[in-house]
Design a protein around this motif. Structure first.
Motif, PDB file in Angstrom:
ATOM      1  N   THR A 163       0.675  -1.395   0.153  1.00 48.03           N
ATOM      2  CA  THR A 163       0.187  -0.005   0.004  1.00 48.03           C
ATOM      3  C   THR A 163       0.826   1.235  -0.127  1.00 48.03           C
ATOM      4  N   TRP A 165       1.111   5.781   0.642  1.00 46.60           N
ATOM      5  CA  TRP A 165       1.108   6.473   1.993  1.00 46.60           C
ATOM      6  C   TRP A 165      -0.082   7.563   1.888  1.00 46.60           C
ATOM      7  N   ASN A 166      -0.571   7.628   0.634  1.00 44.14           N
ATOM      8  CA  ASN A 166      -1.691   8.785   0.825  1.00 44.14           C
ATOM      9  C   ASN A 166      -2.916   8.401   1.471  1.00 44.14           C
ATOM     10  N   LYS A 189       2.182  -5.167   3.295  1.00 39.84           N
ATOM     11  CA  LYS A 189       3.112  -4.349   3.510  1.00 39.84           C
ATOM     12  C   LYS A 189       2.793  -2.758   3.251  1.00 39.84           C
ATOM     13  N   GLU A 192       6.481   2.719   3.999  1.00 42.89           N
ATOM     14  CA  GLU A 192       7.146   3.219   4.581  1.00 42.89           C
ATOM     15  C   GLU A 192       7.223   4.314   5.145  1.00 42.89           C
ATOM     16  N   THR A 241      -0.991  -0.931  -4.542  1.00 42.36           N
ATOM     17  CA  THR A 241      -1.637   0.531  -5.132  1.00 42.36           C
ATOM     18  C   THR A 241      -0.209   1.346  -4.743  1.00 42.36           C
ATOM     19  N   GLY A 242       0.135   2.198  -5.907  1.00 40.38           N
ATOM     20  CA  GLY A 242       1.309   3.047  -5.775  1.00 40.38           C
ATOM     21  C   GLY A 242       1.691   3.766  -7.144  1.00 40.38           C
ATOM     22  N   SER A 243       2.850   3.829  -7.384  1.00 39.36           N
ATOM     23  CA  SER A 243       3.059   4.568  -8.714  1.00 39.36           C
ATOM     24  C   SER A 243       3.152   3.528  -9.855  1.00 39.36           C
ATOM     25  N   THR A 246       6.623   1.691  -9.917  1.00 41.78           N
ATOM     26  CA  THR A 246       6.591   0.469  -9.121  1.00 41.78           C
ATOM     27  C   THR A 246       5.658  -0.889  -9.709  1.00 41.78           C
ATOM     28  N   GLN A 249       7.301  -2.873 -12.012  1.00 44.19           N
ATOM     29  CA  GLN A 249       8.275  -3.753 -11.433  1.00 44.19           C
ATOM     30  C   GLN A 249       7.627  -4.912 -10.744  1.00 44.19           C
ATOM     31  N   GLU A 264      -3.235  -0.587  -8.809  1.00 42.01           N
ATOM     32  CA  GLU A 264      -4.187   0.488  -8.955  1.00 42.01           C
ATOM     33  C   GLU A 264      -2.848   1.605  -8.895  1.00 42.01           C
ATOM     34  N   THR A 265      -2.547   2.204  -9.929  1.00 42.93           N
ATOM     35  CA  THR A 265      -1.394   3.199 -10.083  1.00 42.93           C
ATOM     36  C   THR A 265      -1.389   4.698 -10.527  1.00 42.93           C
ATOM     37  N   CYS A 298      -4.383   9.769  -6.420  1.00 43.40           N
ATOM     38  CA  CYS A 298      -4.090   9.355  -7.450  1.00 43.40           C
ATOM     39  C   CYS A 298      -5.312   9.723  -8.725  1.00 43.40           C
ATOM     40  N   GLU A 400       2.622  12.901 -13.456  1.00 44.05           N
ATOM     41  CA  GLU A 400       1.823  13.136 -12.360  1.00 44.05           C
ATOM     42  C   GLU A 400       2.867  13.730 -11.381  1.00 44.05           C
TER      43      GLU A 400
HETATM   44  P1  NAD Z   1       5.270   3.865  -4.614  1.00 44.92           P
HETATM   45  O1  NAD Z   1       5.256   3.126  -5.871  1.00 44.92           O
HETATM   46  O2  NAD Z   1       6.627   4.488  -4.352  1.00 44.92           O
HETATM   47  O3  NAD Z   1       5.184   2.845  -3.304  1.00 44.92           O
HETATM   48  C1  NAD Z   1       3.895   2.153  -2.995  1.00 44.92           C
HETATM   49  C2  NAD Z   1       4.488   1.232  -2.058  1.00 44.92           C
HETATM   50  O4  NAD Z   1       5.083   0.166  -2.922  1.00 44.92           O
HETATM   51  C3  NAD Z   1       5.063   1.291  -1.050  1.00 44.92           C
HETATM   52  O5  NAD Z   1       4.727   0.496   0.161  1.00 44.92           O
HETATM   53  C4  NAD Z   1       6.664   0.882  -1.325  1.00 44.92           C
HETATM   54  O6  NAD Z   1       7.204   0.566  -0.174  1.00 44.92           O
HETATM   55  C5  NAD Z   1       6.236  -0.414  -2.548  1.00 44.92           C
HETATM   56  N1  NAD Z   1       7.463  -0.549  -3.355  1.00 44.92           N
HETATM   57  C6  NAD Z   1       8.187   0.415  -3.694  1.00 44.92           C
HETATM   58  N2  NAD Z   1       9.197  -0.252  -4.462  1.00 44.92           N
HETATM   59  C7  NAD Z   1       8.575  -1.556  -4.697  1.00 44.92           C
HETATM   60  C8  NAD Z   1       9.053  -2.623  -5.261  1.00 44.92           C
HETATM   61  N3  NAD Z   1      10.375  -2.578  -6.231  1.00 44.92           N
HETATM   62  N4  NAD Z   1       8.418  -3.853  -5.208  1.00 44.92           N
HETATM   63  C9  NAD Z   1       7.360  -4.027  -4.336  1.00 44.92           C
HETATM   64  N5  NAD Z   1       6.924  -2.879  -3.682  1.00 44.92           N
HETATM   65  C10 NAD Z   1       7.451  -1.652  -3.864  1.00 44.92           C
HETATM   66  O7  NAD Z   1       4.116   5.017  -4.535  1.00 44.92           O
HETATM   67  P2  NAD Z   1       3.896   6.121  -3.442  1.00 44.92           P
HETATM   68  O8  NAD Z   1       4.821   7.080  -3.532  1.00 44.92           O
HETATM   69  O9  NAD Z   1       3.638   5.572  -2.172  1.00 44.92           O
HETATM   70  O10 NAD Z   1       2.543   6.579  -3.796  1.00 44.92           O
HETATM   71  C11 NAD Z   1       2.130   7.502  -4.789  1.00 44.92           C
HETATM   72  C12 NAD Z   1       1.711   6.868  -6.091  1.00 44.92           C
HETATM   73  O11 NAD Z   1       0.733   5.795  -5.667  1.00 44.92           O
HETATM   74  C13 NAD Z   1       1.159   7.670  -7.035  1.00 44.92           C
HETATM   75  O12 NAD Z   1       1.731   7.509  -8.427  1.00 44.92           O
HETATM   76  C14 NAD Z   1      -0.194   7.527  -6.914  1.00 44.92           C
HETATM   77  O13 NAD Z   1      -0.878   7.775  -8.127  1.00 44.92           O
HETATM   78  C15 NAD Z   1      -0.299   6.196  -6.751  1.00 44.92           C
HETATM   79  N6  NAD Z   1      -1.716   6.037  -6.146  1.00 44.92           N
HETATM   80  C16 NAD Z   1      -2.494   5.354  -6.904  1.00 44.92           C
HETATM   81  C17 NAD Z   1      -3.886   4.921  -6.218  1.00 44.92           C
HETATM   82  C18 NAD Z   1      -4.843   4.127  -7.002  1.00 44.92           C
HETATM   83  O14 NAD Z   1      -5.859   3.676  -6.544  1.00 44.92           O
HETATM   84  N7  NAD Z   1      -4.666   4.242  -8.390  1.00 44.92           N
HETATM   85  C19 NAD Z   1      -4.055   5.330  -5.034  1.00 44.92           C
HETATM   86  C20 NAD Z   1      -3.374   5.960  -4.196  1.00 44.92           C
HETATM   87  C21 NAD Z   1      -1.922   6.213  -4.977  1.00 44.92           C
END
Ligand code: NAD
Length: 502
Positions: A163, A165-166, A189, A192, A241-243, A246, A249, A264-265, A298, A400
């Protein structure tokens, strides 16, 4: 071995006890070599506490616990019993509503008002999936004469959730709620940058009566703990959910074991305001769509297209609206709408984009700087920012930013604007403002995004499917759709005509 317990003092007087270890098998343990990382308060830049940092081996321990739990007492519980546990969990979160909101406000920089809304959503999400747990089943299908088939829903197995942080705890509830309703076990997980509310939730799983190993929570870095969870051969589904970077990857890491992947990116969502829009309503939602949660959403509608006939008037009123409502500062003050960004990295990234916008030739109409909330100059506060004269090829129009930065564009042609809105690698959400409902419906069908809001923006609801197209993700969270994503649809054929060809 057990992880340490710390007391977090929130500025509103709440004292919150949090165990900072790894939560495996309903027990607290330390990470290998007692490794930790610091959780930082983004308003003061001071360390709140140190948190156990899981290594790949620690993740393996959590996955092993979740795998073992699949065949334990958990497997004996039917949907109704699993639902009752989720309903109990929802009650426990509700009883601690303010405590958890205070913790999340300190850890993630959310305004306390927003954090209260978020935690309200968290217990409603657990309640919602508690209600679903015994109502998601298969079909009976006619498969020809003397033969029929039926489908059943079965757990996938061990699910891994990663997950951001937002929305720290909302994301946890949207992943773990349906996963548990469907009978899976979980390894989570969290980010951080906001590890604390998930740790607080861990003890509530025990109190609610979830058997050991059903939910395991391991904080740690993405590149080690997250990467191991994504590739782990015993993890049957990874939900992230994240960038977007990531997400790619994680897809690669998951490929060798062909586990189910839900992503969910990122996004760069458009909002289109037509010349017949209800202006006060559009102002409210355009503002909310770019500044809520410090712009760290996001689905943030950061590309703002205004019809040329109303552009000047709209922009003038938008700036006045922002001046009145976008109060930056201490996230625990009631009037604050914009708190600090989550981290130094994010703070620097947003400031860099503001510089890039100026270098590219966009006009900085409002904001653009650091907000000096504290006399010592600490805190990751950025002023609400507005750019005008933005062109479609600029980086602030295509990438973004994930901060309180809106880019305004003028448009004239109603057909052309759909092409412009769709001209992005992302496809998470869009918003349109018009009183012409026939146009609204036709345009929504043509917009290349997973979600469209008509006459509002960014008011998602957990009972409704959420997710994107293109590089904004794969799969859906929320609503009934999340149950399909968290279960295996198995088909069983039944032949009623026994043959004897001896
Ligand atoms: P991030 O991708 O940096 O990190 C998200 C999670 O992935 C964290 O828990 C991180 O520790 C983990 N991570 C990082 N590298 C990894 C790897 N190589 N393998 C596995 N896990 C890894 O994203 P962020 O900075 O925490 O969040 C911001 C991003 O999340 C923005 O791009 C935003 O648009 C996106 N987001 C999307 C949604 C959605 O529903 N589409 C919702 C919230 C945030």
């Amino acid at each position: 071995m057990s992880g340490a317990t710390v007391t977090v003092n929130a500025p509103n007087g709440r004292q919150v006890k949090v165990n900072t270890g790894l939560f495996i098998n309903n027990e607290w343990t330390s990470a290998k070599d007692n490794a930790t990382f610091a959780s930082i308060n983004p308003a003061t830049e001071t360390e709140i506490c140190s948190v156990s940092k899981a290594s790949a081996e620690d993740v393996d321990r959590a996955v092993a616990a979740a795998k073992e739990a699949l065949d334990g007492p958990w497997s004996q519980l039917d949907g109704t019993s699993r639902g009752k546990l989720l309903l109990k969990l929802a009650d426990l979160v509700e009883a601690e509503h303010e405590t958890i909101a205070s913790l999340e406000a300190v850890d993630a920089g959310k305004t306390f008002t927003k954090a209260m809304k978020d935690i309200h959503e968290v217990f409603e999400v657990f309640r919602y999936y508690g209600g679903w747990a015994d109502k998601h089943y298969g079909q009976t299908i006619d498969a020809g004469k003397h033969r029929f088939a039926y489908t059943i829903r079965q757990p996938i197995g061990v699910t891994g959730s990663i997950t951001p942080w937002n929305y720290p705890l909302i994301m946890v509830s949207l992943k773990l709620g349906p996963a548990l309703a469907c009978g899976n076990t979980c390894v989570l997980k969290p980010s951080e940058f906001s590890p604390l509310s998930a740790l607080y939730l861990a003890n509530l799983f025990v109190k609610a009566g979830f058997p050991p190993g059903v939910v395991n929570i391991v904080n740690g870095e993405g590149r080690e703990a997250g990467a191991r969870l994504s590739e782990h051969p015993d993890v049957a589904k990874i939900s992230f959910t994240g960038s977007t970077a990531t997400g790619k990857q994680i897809m690669k890491a998951a490929a060798p074991t062909m586990k189910r992947v839900a992503l969910e990116t990122g996004g760069k969502s458009p909002v289109i305001v037509y010349d017949d829009a209800d202006i006060p309503n559009a102002l409210k939602w355009v503002y909310y769509g770019i500044y809520a949660n410090q712009g760290q959403i996001c689905t943030s509608t950061a590309r703002i297209y205004i019809h040329e006939k109303i552009y000047d008037e709209f922009l003038k009123r938008f700036l006045a609206y922002t001046e009145k409502h976008a109060i930056v500062g201490d996230q625990f003050k009631e009037e604050t709408f914009i708190g600090p960004l989550v981290s130094k990295t994010q703070f620097q990234r947003v400031l860099d984009y503001i510089k890039i916008g100026q270098q590219e030739g966009a006009t900085l109409i409002k904001g653009g700087g650091i907000f000096p909330e504290r006399p010592d100059g600490k805190g990751f506060f950025v002023q609400p920012t507005v750019f005008g004269n933005v062109t479609h090829d600029m980086r602030i129009a295509t990438e973004e930013i994930f901060g309180p930065v809106g880019a305004f564009f003028k448009f004239s042609d109603s057909d052309d604007i759909i092409k412009i809105a769709n001209n992005t690698r992302y496809g998470l959400s869009s918003a349109i403002f018009t009183k012409d409902m026939i146009r609204a419906i036709k345009v929504s069908e043509k917009l290349a995004s997973g979600m469209v809001w008509i006459n509002s923006s960014n008011n998602s609801d957990y009972r409704v499917p959420f997710g994107g197209v293109k590089e904004s993700g794969i799969g859906r969270e929320g609503g009934e759709a999340a149950l399909d994503e968290n279960s295996v649809l198995k088909t069983i054929y039944l032949n009623l005509e026994l043959t004897n060809d001896e």
